[in-house]
Motif scaffolding. Structure first.
Motif, mmCIF file in Angstrom:
data_model
loop_
_atom_site.group_PDB
_atom_site.id
_atom_site.type_symbol
_atom_site.label_atom_id
_atom_site.label_comp_id
_atom_site.label_asym_id
_atom_site.label_seq_id
_atom_site.Cartn_x
_atom_site.Cartn_y
_atom_site.Cartn_z
ATOM 1 N N VAL A 257 -5.871 -40.552 68.348
ATOM 2 C CA VAL A 257 -7.180 -40.586 67.695
ATOM 3 C C VAL A 257 -6.999 -41.037 66.247
ATOM 4 N N PRO A 258 -7.632 -42.133 65.832
ATOM 5 C CA PRO A 258 -7.473 -42.624 64.449
ATOM 6 C C PRO A 258 -7.967 -41.603 63.430
ATOM 7 N N ARG A 259 -7.315 -41.582 62.268
ATOM 8 C CA ARG A 259 -7.752 -40.753 61.152
ATOM 9 C C ARG A 259 -8.927 -41.434 60.452
ATOM 10 N N ALA A 260 -9.368 -40.830 59.346
ATOM 11 C CA ALA A 260 -10.526 -41.362 58.622
ATOM 12 C C ALA A 260 -10.276 -42.775 58.101
ATOM 13 N N ASP A 261 -8.993 -43.096 57.812
ATOM 14 C CA ASP A 261 -8.684 -44.428 57.295
ATOM 15 C C ASP A 261 -8.467 -45.445 58.409
ATOM 16 N N GLY A 262 -8.683 -45.031 59.671
ATOM 17 C CA GLY A 262 -8.543 -45.926 60.802
ATOM 18 C C GLY A 262 -7.138 -46.022 61.366
ATOM 19 N N ARG A 263 -6.178 -45.320 60.758
ATOM 20 C CA ARG A 263 -4.803 -45.364 61.213
ATOM 21 C C ARG A 263 -4.473 -44.171 62.111
ATOM 22 N N LEU A 264 -3.451 -44.362 62.959
ATOM 23 C CA LEU A 264 -2.952 -43.260 63.781
ATOM 24 C C LEU A 264 -1.910 -42.474 63.004
ATOM 25 N N ALA A 265 -1.974 -41.159 63.110
ATOM 26 C CA ALA A 265 -0.936 -40.297 62.539
ATOM 27 C C ALA A 265 0.195 -40.204 63.551
ATOM 28 N N VAL A 266 1.391 -40.622 63.172
ATOM 29 C CA VAL A 266 2.544 -40.656 64.063
ATOM 30 C C VAL A 266 3.694 -39.899 63.410
ATOM 31 N N SER A 267 4.406 -39.077 64.198
ATOM 32 C CA SER A 267 5.517 -38.317 63.633
ATOM 33 C C SER A 267 6.525 -37.967 64.720
ATOM 34 N N ASN A 268 7.755 -37.690 64.315
ATOM 35 C CA ASN A 268 8.773 -37.145 65.204
ATOM 36 C C ASN A 268 8.648 -35.628 65.164
ATOM 37 N N VAL A 269 7.962 -35.049 66.144
ATOM 38 C CA VAL A 269 7.673 -33.615 66.121
ATOM 39 C C VAL A 269 8.836 -32.771 66.625
ATOM 40 N N ALA A 270 9.909 -33.415 67.087
ATOM 41 C CA ALA A 270 11.056 -32.682 67.611
ATOM 42 C C ALA A 270 12.258 -32.712 66.672
ATOM 43 N N ARG A 271 12.136 -33.367 65.536
ATOM 44 C CA ARG A 271 13.309 -33.516 64.673
ATOM 45 C C ARG A 271 13.730 -32.175 64.066
ATOM 46 N N ARG A 272 14.969 -32.103 63.668
ATOM 47 C CA ARG A 272 15.534 -30.865 63.125
ATOM 48 C C ARG A 272 14.791 -30.441 61.875
ATOM 49 N N ALA A 273 14.738 -29.115 61.656
ATOM 50 C CA ALA A 273 14.017 -28.587 60.500
ATOM 51 C C ALA A 273 14.587 -27.233 60.120
ATOM 52 N N VAL A 274 14.374 -26.859 58.876
ATOM 53 C CA VAL A 274 14.729 -25.530 58.371
ATOM 54 C C VAL A 274 13.429 -24.849 57.966
ATOM 55 N N VAL A 275 13.208 -23.638 58.472
ATOM 56 C CA VAL A 275 11.953 -22.925 58.247
ATOM 57 C C VAL A 275 12.226 -21.590 57.562
ATOM 58 N N LEU A 276 11.496 -21.326 56.495
ATOM 59 C CA LEU A 276 11.585 -20.056 55.767
ATOM 60 C C LEU A 276 10.325 -19.251 56.041
ATOM 61 N N SER A 277 10.482 -17.959 56.377
ATOM 62 C CA SER A 277 9.337 -17.105 56.706
ATOM 63 C C SER A 277 9.448 -15.784 55.968
ATOM 64 N N LEU A 278 8.287 -15.254 55.587
ATOM 65 C CA LEU A 278 8.182 -13.933 54.965
ATOM 66 C C LEU A 278 7.121 -13.156 55.710
ATOM 67 N N SER A 279 7.472 -11.976 56.228
ATOM 68 C CA SER A 279 6.521 -11.219 57.036
ATOM 69 C C SER A 279 6.575 -9.738 56.709
ATOM 70 N N ARG A 280 5.486 -9.051 57.097
ATOM 71 C CA ARG A 280 5.433 -7.598 56.919
ATOM 72 C C ARG A 280 4.605 -6.987 58.031
ATOM 73 N N LYS A 281 5.099 -5.875 58.570
ATOM 74 C CA LYS A 281 4.394 -5.125 59.581
ATOM 75 C C LYS A 281 3.789 -3.871 58.971
ATOM 76 N N PHE A 282 2.524 -3.600 59.294
ATOM 77 C CA PHE A 282 1.822 -2.446 58.734
ATOM 78 C C PHE A 282 1.490 -1.426 59.824
#
Length: 282
Positions: A257-282
């Motif tokens: 589905v084209p974005r507002a500028d008429g282009r398609l958003a394309v990405s490598n959604v499986a590539r390696r990544a480092v994720v930082l998370s901060l959580s709290r349970k109440f």
């Protein structure tokens, strides 16, 4: 959680494989990655936790939302909130919400999960049987008018720090992939305490998408990380993750589905990544 995958070079069809991580011994966690505090509490009997306070809430801030190796927020930050009830008998239920990106899920902005089931322990052995419903309000594949909603049955077993779980899609469609009932995801891993506050988390996953012609969406994923329990109940986690699948599908993902500028958003959604998370349970 889940994900739709489609190569940019294919202009007419849209599909999606999914994602979720839940420790087999823990009956009430978000369908995406396991909350960090749940890992550290895995050696605490569920009956003891429920007897103390059966109702709990969790909030989490993440540099991005990745589930089963797939980027759900297009590399952008994500916030999660959940409410869970755990009865001393072993029965539990809960719900969680987390933001997603419409470049990944067409017309989608929120993932809403509902889950419940039973878990138990006998010494170092643990087991669980759960039902998950994944909802994506307002999100649909316009070309086929297919909803992203789907449901899974999950059976898990754990022994000491090791666990294995299998998720089975019982709905007709699997996160936008039509006629995919029977899709399965095997999740194996270990949560090994290193100190009283630090835990090493390891995971490997294997996803097989059911249905004629749908096996092109099969994938595997790996994750390794550390979880550290801070003072006042806060937990910080750092994870390295990546997915492995059909290069023609995963490294050129688009909703078509084209974005507002008429282009398609394309990405490598499986590539390696480092994720930082901060959580709290109440």
């Amino acid at each position: 959680m889940s994900f739709r995958l489609r190569p940019a070079a294919r202009p007419t069809r849209r599909f999606i494989p999914l994602t979720s991580l839940v420790l087999a011994a823990c009956p009430y966690v978000h369908a995406g990655d396991l909350p960090a505090d749940a890992v550290l509490a895995a050696d605490v009997p569920a009956e003891a936790v429920a007897a103390e306070n059966p109702l709990s809430a969790t909030v989490s801030l993440n540099t991005q939302y990745i589930s089963r190796g797939i980027r759900q927020t297009w590399g952008r930050p994500a916030a999660l909130a959940s409410v869970d009830y755990a009865h001393p008998s072993g029965w539990s239920a809960g719900t969680s919400v987390i933001n997603v990106d419409d470049r990944f899920i067409e017309k989608g902005s929120v993932e809403w999960d509902l889950y419940g089931g039973y878990s138990g322990t006998a010494g170092a052995l643990g087991w669980s049987a759960l039902v998950y419903l994944y909802k994506y309000p307002g999100a649909r594949i316009s070309a086929t008018n297919t909803s992203f909603d789907y449901g899974e049955l999950s059976a898990g077993i754990s022994w000491k720090t090791l666990y294995a779980r299998y998720n089975y899609t019982f709905t007709r469609d699997f996160f936008g992939i039509q006629n995919a009932r029977g899709t399965g995801y095997l999740d194996v891993g270990a949560d090994q305490p290193l100190t009283r506050s630090l835990t090493l988390n390891l995971h490997a996953g294997d996803g097989r998408v059911a249905g004629s012609g749908n096996d092109m969406w099969n994938w595997k994923d790996l994750k390794a990380g550390l979880t550290h329990k801070l003072e006042d109940g806060w937990v910080v986690a750092l994870n390295y993750t990546r997915a492995i699948g059909n290069p023609g599908v995963y490294d050129r993902y688009t909703t078509g589905v084209p974005r507002a500028d008429g282009r398609l958003a394309v990405s490598n959604v499986a590539r390696r990544a480092v994720v930082l998370s901060l959580s709290r349970k109440f």
